[in-house]
Design a protein around this motif. Structure first.
Motif, PDB file in Angstrom:
ATOM      1  N   TRP A 182      -4.832  13.552  -1.884  1.00 25.48           N
ATOM      2  CA  TRP A 182      -5.397  12.324  -0.988  1.00 25.48           C
ATOM      3  C   TRP A 182      -4.424  11.256  -1.017  1.00 25.48           C
ATOM      4  N   GLU A 183      -3.356  11.318  -1.930  1.00 27.16           N
ATOM      5  CA  GLU A 183      -2.530  10.139  -1.770  1.00 27.16           C
ATOM      6  C   GLU A 183      -1.591  10.332  -0.532  1.00 27.16           C
ATOM      7  N   GLU A 184      -1.214  11.720   0.020  1.00 31.75           N
ATOM      8  CA  GLU A 184      -0.573  11.992   1.281  1.00 31.75           C
ATOM      9  C   GLU A 184      -1.483  11.570   2.485  1.00 31.75           C
ATOM     10  N   ALA A 233       0.916  -1.176  -0.037  1.00 34.47           N
ATOM     11  CA  ALA A 233       0.049   0.027  -0.014  1.00 34.47           C
ATOM     12  C   ALA A 233       0.826   1.275   0.007  1.00 34.47           C
ATOM     13  N   ILE A 234       1.798   1.334   0.848  1.00 37.50           N
ATOM     14  CA  ILE A 234       2.635   2.522   0.977  1.00 37.50           C
ATOM     15  C   ILE A 234       3.494   2.675  -0.384  1.00 37.50           C
ATOM     16  N   ALA A 235       3.885   1.521  -0.989  1.00 41.01           N
ATOM     17  CA  ALA A 235       4.743   1.573  -2.362  1.00 41.01           C
ATOM     18  C   ALA A 235       3.860   2.105  -3.392  1.00 41.01           C
ATOM     19  N   ILE A 236       2.618   1.488  -3.665  1.00 37.06           N
ATOM     20  CA  ILE A 236       1.646   1.937  -4.557  1.00 37.06           C
ATOM     21  C   ILE A 236       1.017   3.519  -4.444  1.00 37.06           C
ATOM     22  N   ALA A 283       1.774   8.956  -6.445  1.00 34.29           N
ATOM     23  CA  ALA A 283       2.330  10.239  -6.064  1.00 34.29           C
ATOM     24  C   ALA A 283       3.355  10.724  -6.858  1.00 34.29           C
ATOM     25  N   LEU A 284       4.191  10.068  -7.220  1.00 38.79           N
ATOM     26  CA  LEU A 284       5.210  10.339  -8.156  1.00 38.79           C
ATOM     27  C   LEU A 284       4.686  10.563  -9.692  1.00 38.79           C
TER      28      LEU A 284
END
Length: 119
Positions: A60-62, A45-48, A53-54
């Motif tokens: 909302w991603e943050e 989840a963190i990686a996706i 975000a990149l």
């Protein structure tokens, strides 16, 4: 690399942290049950979210990364694996992800809104 912002560097760091959490059961020999499953799901989840975000930044991603980071931070107590290497890994990575997400949110709040010229 000159065009990279601090926010993108935070996202790259979150990507690395997510990948590290994902492989941590193999690196540190966690059990094959709830602890490793939590590391896999939370790490992915963190990686996706970092990849998203990149690719195209959205606030909302943050916020989601902040929530997932906080989950990783508190999950040892919720799931009952305190006092283990797994706890240390989850707490350190969760705190780092949550702090990086909070920094990005703070940086975004410091940017003044753009004025439109009406053209």
């Amino acid at each position: 690399m000159a065009n990279w912002t601090n926010a993108k560097l935070c996202d790259v760091a979150n990507l690395i942290l997510g990948a590290t959490l994902f492989v941590s059961p193999w690196m540190f020999g966690f059990d094959a049950g709830t602890v490793s499953t939590n590391a896999y799901i939370t790490g992915i989840a963190i990686a996706i979210l970092a990849i998203a975000a990149l690719a195209a930044f959205a606030v909302w991603e943050e916020w989601l990364n902040l929530v997932v980071g906080l989950w990783a931070l508190v999950s040892p107590w919720v799931l009952g694996f305190q006092g283990t290497t797994a706890m240390t890994v989850h707490v350190v990575i969760g705190a780092a992800v949550a702090i990086l997400a909070a920094i990005e949110l703070w940086m975004m709040s410091q940017i003044p809104p753009r004025l439109t010229t009406g053209r």
